[in-house]
Scaffold this motif. Sequence first.
Motif, PDB file in Angstrom:
ATOM      1  N   UNK A   1       0.786  -1.230   0.000  1.00  0.00           N
ATOM      2  CA  UNK A   1       0.000   0.000   0.000  1.00  0.00           C
ATOM      3  C   UNK A   1       0.814   1.274   0.000  1.00  0.00           C
ATOM      4  N   UNK A   2       2.123   1.185  -0.181  1.00  0.00           N
ATOM      5  CA  UNK A   2       2.961   2.380  -0.199  1.00  0.00           C
ATOM      6  C   UNK A   2       3.304   2.811  -1.622  1.00  0.00           C
ATOM      7  N   UNK A   3       2.562   2.314  -2.590  1.00  0.00           N
ATOM      8  CA  UNK A   3       2.765   2.686  -3.985  1.00  0.00           C
ATOM      9  C   UNK A   3       1.862   3.861  -4.325  1.00  0.00           C
ATOM     10  N   UNK A   4       2.449   5.057  -4.531  1.00  0.00           N
ATOM     11  CA  UNK A   4       1.680   6.266  -4.807  1.00  0.00           C
ATOM     12  C   UNK A   4       2.071   6.802  -6.191  1.00  0.00           C
ATOM     13  N   UNK A   5       1.499   6.266  -7.257  1.00  0.00           N
ATOM     14  CA  UNK A   5       1.930   6.629  -8.616  1.00  0.00           C
ATOM     15  C   UNK A   5       1.515   8.044  -9.006  1.00  0.00           C
ATOM     16  N   UNK A   6       2.363   8.700  -9.782  1.00  0.00           N
ATOM     17  CA  UNK A   6       2.038  10.017 -10.305  1.00  0.00           C
ATOM     18  C   UNK A   6       0.934   9.881 -11.346  1.00  0.00           C
ATOM     19  N   UNK A   7      -0.094  10.704 -11.206  1.00  0.00           N
ATOM     20  CA  UNK A   7      -1.213  10.683 -12.156  1.00  0.00           C
ATOM     21  C   UNK A   7      -1.178  11.916 -13.052  1.00  0.00           C
ATOM     22  N   UNK A   8      -1.034  13.104 -12.432  1.00  0.00           N
ATOM     23  CA  UNK A   8      -0.992  14.352 -13.182  1.00  0.00           C
ATOM     24  C   UNK A   8       0.245  15.155 -12.780  1.00  0.00           C
ATOM     25  N   UNK A   9       1.005  15.599 -13.748  1.00  0.00           N
ATOM     26  CA  UNK A   9       2.080  16.539 -13.463  1.00  0.00           C
ATOM     27  C   UNK A   9       1.470  17.901 -13.171  1.00  0.00           C
ATOM     28  N   UNK A  10       2.230  18.753 -12.478  1.00  0.00           N
ATOM     29  CA  UNK A  10       1.796  20.113 -12.236  1.00  0.00           C
ATOM     30  C   UNK A  10       1.706  20.856 -13.565  1.00  0.00           C
ATOM     31  N   UNK A  11       0.919  21.922 -13.586  1.00  0.00           N
ATOM     32  CA  UNK A  11       0.721  22.685 -14.821  1.00  0.00           C
ATOM     33  C   UNK A  11       2.035  23.207 -15.377  1.00  0.00           C
ATOM     34  N   UNK A  12       3.004  23.452 -14.494  1.00  0.00           N
ATOM     35  CA  UNK A  12       4.301  23.948 -14.955  1.00  0.00           C
ATOM     36  C   UNK A  12       5.263  22.819 -15.323  1.00  0.00           C
ATOM     37  N   UNK A  13       4.763  21.566 -15.310  1.00  0.00           N
ATOM     38  CA  UNK A  13       5.573  20.424 -15.712  1.00  0.00           C
ATOM     39  C   UNK A  13       6.389  19.812 -14.613  1.00  0.00           C
ATOM     40  N   UNK A  14       6.332  20.373 -13.396  1.00  0.00           N
ATOM     41  CA  UNK A  14       7.110  19.831 -12.279  1.00  0.00           C
ATOM     42  C   UNK A  14       6.426  18.600 -11.712  1.00  0.00           C
TER      43      UNK A  14
END
Length: 324
Positions: free
Chosen positions: A310-323
């Motif tokens: 349960x420690x898998x936290x995948x990135x779904x959306x990058x920030x608007x500035x691409x960070x």
Amino acid sequence: MAVAPVDWTGKYPSLATAPDKRETSGGVGVSAIQWAHFDEHGWVVLPASQVFPPGDRVQLDSLQTEIDAVQLGTANVPYDRMMMQLDSATGRYEDAGAQTLGHKGATLRYRKIQNLDLDPVVMAYLRKPLFRGACARLYGADVPIASFRTMFFNKPARLSGATSGGTHLPWHQDRWKFLDRDPLLNVYLALDAAVPETGCMKIVSGSHKLGVLNPDHHSAFLSPQNLVEMKLTDDGTDNGNPAVHDFWLHPGEVALMHNWVIHCSGVNSTTHPRRALSISYMDARSKMAQETFDAALGGELTSTGYPEGGLNFPLVFEAADGKK
């Protein structure tokens, strides 16, 4: 021969709030009137036609099919990295199966499956522009978004005439004390009808405004004292709290819910399952108190069966500035 699912819309009119399409870029965004409902009550139901417009309806069908394939062991997914928990045969929360990695047999009686972001069919749903906009509204467009939990939740059909399917889930809030900041948005998709007969949620509308009631519990389950103060009971009844109500959803409807809304759920007395897909979107910059968590693994988390993997936290959306 399979029996067709019951159409519950006559008995339970939709709780969905229609969008103001003048504000929603062709009907795919969340409009101001819907956000006003969310802010006041801690939840808003989006119509299925808003989440899955006519040209996108195939995505809902694909999700329904894919979830069954995952349960039956025929999906193209890394089962060794997916937490799969079998349902209780008694209806008691404490009697549900172990929350461990790996497939546990071809059956449609799984209670919970996590790490479904590893399934490309599910991840495509997570990344819908509708949900990007919702996250930007709650977290800010400059905040990268991860999934704290991408979870299939199921109330299987009843086992027999006298034994309901599914497991009672006690009153709680969806937060986790080992994170340095709380997730604020749950997106709950009904894959089947979620009505009182199938074990739908009960919620305390507006309770998100109270903050976290039991911060000492790792998953914010309400304490006996909390139940007394909120006029709630262990069996899911309200005991005189007028803010408590059944929270029904029809297939394809999506509830946006604040993580702090108090809720519980019952069991399924019908011959059809109550399947749902729940995503908890979080600020991807969140940090975990690893040392505190490691200590709890040998203590409070031992008895409650912390979900393995349960420690898998995948990135779904990058920030608007691409960070990231």
